[in-house]
Scaffold this active site. Structure first.
Site, PDB file in Angstrom:
ATOM      1  N   ARG A   1      -4.873  -2.325 -33.996  1.00 23.47           N
ATOM      2  CA  ARG A   1      -4.255  -1.237 -34.764  1.00 23.47           C
ATOM      3  C   ARG A   1      -2.942  -1.680 -35.407  1.00 23.47           C
ATOM      4  NH1 ARG A   1      -5.915   4.048 -31.197  1.00 23.47           N
ATOM      5  NH2 ARG A   1      -7.792   4.377 -32.413  1.00 23.47           N
TER       6      ARG A   1
ATOM      7  N   LYS B   1     -24.394   9.416 -24.321  1.00 20.42           N
ATOM      8  CA  LYS B   1     -24.872  10.804 -24.354  1.00 20.42           C
ATOM      9  C   LYS B   1     -25.266  11.303 -25.725  1.00 20.42           C
ATOM     10  CE  LYS B   1     -22.249  12.355 -20.396  1.00 20.42           C
ATOM     11  NZ  LYS B   1     -21.135  13.167 -19.948  1.00 20.42           N
TER      12      LYS B   1
ATOM     13  N   GLY C   1     -15.556   4.506 -30.991  1.00 19.07           N
ATOM     14  CA  GLY C   1     -14.943   3.735 -29.912  1.00 19.07           C
ATOM     15  C   GLY C   1     -15.711   2.567 -29.334  1.00 19.07           C
TER      16      GLY C   1
ATOM     17  N   GLY D   1     -12.930   9.229 -33.857  1.00 20.33           N
ATOM     18  CA  GLY D   1     -13.126  10.648 -34.180  1.00 20.33           C
ATOM     19  C   GLY D   1     -13.002  10.911 -35.664  1.00 20.33           C
TER      20      GLY D   1
HETATM   21  P1  AMP Z   1     -20.444   6.554 -26.062  1.00 21.70           P
HETATM   22  O1  AMP Z   1     -18.994   6.733 -25.793  1.00 21.70           O
HETATM   23  O2  AMP Z   1     -21.246   7.814 -25.971  1.00 21.70           O
HETATM   24  O3  AMP Z   1     -20.714   5.766 -27.315  1.00 21.70           O
HETATM   25  O4  AMP Z   1     -21.000   5.703 -24.837  1.00 21.70           O
HETATM   26  C1  AMP Z   1     -20.649   4.367 -24.626  1.00 21.70           C
HETATM   27  C2  AMP Z   1     -21.004   4.002 -23.232  1.00 21.70           C
HETATM   28  O5  AMP Z   1     -22.400   4.178 -23.038  1.00 21.70           O
HETATM   29  C3  AMP Z   1     -20.715   2.564 -22.878  1.00 21.70           C
HETATM   30  O6  AMP Z   1     -19.703   2.527 -21.929  1.00 21.70           O
HETATM   31  C4  AMP Z   1     -22.034   2.057 -22.298  1.00 21.70           C
HETATM   32  O7  AMP Z   1     -21.872   1.334 -21.112  1.00 21.70           O
HETATM   33  C5  AMP Z   1     -22.786   3.341 -22.004  1.00 21.70           C
HETATM   34  N1  AMP Z   1     -24.234   3.137 -21.981  1.00 21.70           N
HETATM   35  C6  AMP Z   1     -24.991   2.560 -22.921  1.00 21.70           C
HETATM   36  N2  AMP Z   1     -26.266   2.492 -22.513  1.00 21.70           N
HETATM   37  C7  AMP Z   1     -26.333   3.036 -21.281  1.00 21.70           C
HETATM   38  C8  AMP Z   1     -27.384   3.243 -20.340  1.00 21.70           C
HETATM   39  N3  AMP Z   1     -28.618   2.869 -20.610  1.00 21.70           N
HETATM   40  N4  AMP Z   1     -27.074   3.816 -19.167  1.00 21.70           N
HETATM   41  C9  AMP Z   1     -25.811   4.206 -18.915  1.00 21.70           C
HETATM   42  N5  AMP Z   1     -24.782   4.046 -19.763  1.00 21.70           N
HETATM   43  C10 AMP Z   1     -25.034   3.464 -20.951  1.00 21.70           C
END
Ligand code: AMP
Length: 400
Positions: free
Chosen positions: A42, A203, A359, A382
């Site tokens: 940054r 998620k 992120g 964001g």
């Molecule tokens: P997000 O912030 O929603 O983009 O999620 C990112 C996070 O998702 C990272 O820390 C990854 O480790 C986690 N992630 C990716 N694939 C999986 C999975 N199959 N099971 C659990 N966590 C996951």
């Protein structure tokens, strides 16, 4: 957004001779437990704007937030980032221990052309996040010109990112802000088809709005990471103990139908790497994503899935990547994300436009050294997602 590009008042043709230029940067950098900065991107990203202002005869007053302090918190003082900032900019940086008030104004007035001063954390004042006008007015007394270069905070109507602009006649887009806007425009207004969106991460629930907006924009959506298991379970697959949002199974089915109706193809992995615990050293094997045994969970894209996405990435002219394809923090489950990075790098070198944002995909791209191989890696999670959703960002609107 197109209109935004046309009327964007950038700093290219502006003389800053004798001006005191307040630049809102986003130096909200991460620290380790020994108070060392772990990622300076940054600060590096602000260099172009600052150098340009200095070269054109101005002095620079830097405003930023750092963390989420509740009042004054010396663990989040901008004094902790002065030395690193000075090293990166290659210039002396004076630190001002206040942000507004007599001392701050007096010091800012003594700055000579070519000098830089970093103010104390704007969020030491609770008025900042409330977007208080009186506080913004105080901040505006620090300079004669306002430049916003804090894309990462442009979606917040805070005093220093948005409200402050009304107190300046001369207000401009910094180079970073400009680049971010142009890159997003290359996807949402001028994206060459076929457009592919890759969505990974943990998620589905946190990505609903973006998925819905993408349905009107892209030709293909590749779903990877933890998100994929909700779709598979919704379709009756056995996912063992893989991450799943049961409350969103119906939504996943709806989404598949909506995509079909709009002619958008959704791609889900066929095989994945499964583990017998959530651990880098867990036992692992390859399994079909819809036949995961009890007690096992999917943590990475599988080899067949990687083969399957090769032609998809190859044919895409515009690629948007948000979210890793697996638990990339674990070396043993990072292969899918690395492979994806290689494929997008290759497509980019052959002319595709690739934008990485949000992120964790940015962290993954940096970790595996792909940051210079993508067309653009956004600095604002964001803010980027909200722009892609078609929302107007208050920080940007305020400069118009
Ligand atoms: P997000 O912030 O929603 O983009 O999620 C990112 C996070 O998702 C990272 O820390 C990854 O480790 C986690 N992630 C990716 N694939 C999986 C999975 N199959 N099971 C659990 N966590 C996951």
């Amino acid at each position: 957004m197109q209109k935004q590009l046309d009327i964007m008042n950038t700093i290219d043709n502006i003389s800053f001779h004798g001006e005191r230029v307040v630049i809102r940067v986003d130096y909200n950098v991460p620290f380790d437990d020994q108070n060392r900065i772990t990622d300076t991107t940054r600060i590096e990203s602000s260099k172009e704007t600052i150098s340009m202002v200095l070269k054109k005869g101005g002095s620079v007053i830097l405003l930023t937030h750092l963390g989420r302090p509740k009042g004054i918190d010396l663990n989040l003082s901008c004094s902790l980032i002065v030395d690193v900032t000075s090293k990166i900019l290659g210039e002396k940086v004076i630190f001002c221990p206040s942000t507004i008030g007599e001392e701050a104004e007096k010091l800012s007035k003594t700055l000579l052309p070519g000098e830089i001063m970093l103010m104390e954390n704007v969020r030491f004042y609770p008025q900042e996040t409330k977007g208080e006008k009186a506080f913004a007015k105080e901040l505006s007394k620090l300079g004669s010109v306002y430049v916003n270069d804090a894309f990462g905070s442009a979606h917040r109507a805070h005093s220093s990112t948005t409200i402050i602009a009304q107190f300046f006649e001369k207000k401009y887009f910094g180079k970073l802000l400009e680049k971010e806007i142009r890159s997003i425009d290359k996807v949402i207004n001028n994206g060459k088809k076929p457009i592919l969106a890759i969505l990974g991460g943990a998620k589905i629930s946190s990505k609903i709005t973006i998925i819905e907006s993408l349905l009107d924009l892209v030709n293909d959506i590749l779903i990877g990471g933890g998100m994929a298991y909700t779709f598979i379970k919704a379709q009756g697959g056995a996912i063992g103990s893989s991450i799943c949002e049961n409350d969103f199974c119906n939504y996943a089915i709806e989404l598949i139908a909506k995509a079909k109706a709009k002619g958008v193809q959704i791609h889900l992995p066929k095989d994945v790497i499964i583990a017998d615990s959530f651990n880098n050293l867990a036992n692992k094997k390859v399994a079909f994503i819809n036949q995961i045994p009890k007690g096992w969970q999917g943590l990475d894209f599988g080899p067949k899935s990687i083969e399957d996405i090769k032609p998809l990435i190859k044919k895409s002219k515009t690629i948007l990547w948000n979210g890793p394809l697996g638990v990339f923090e674990f070396d043993n489950f990072s292969k899918g994300t690395i492979k994806l990075g290689e494929l997008i790098s290759d497509a980019t070198s052959k002319g595709a436009f690739s934008l990485v944002g949000g992120g964790d995909s940015v962290a993954a791209v940096k970790k595996f050294g792909f940051n210079n191989k993508m067309s653009y890696v956004s600095t604002g999670g964001g803010a980027m997602l909200e722009s892609l959703e078609g929302k107007k960002l208050p920080g940007i609107e305020a400069l118009m």
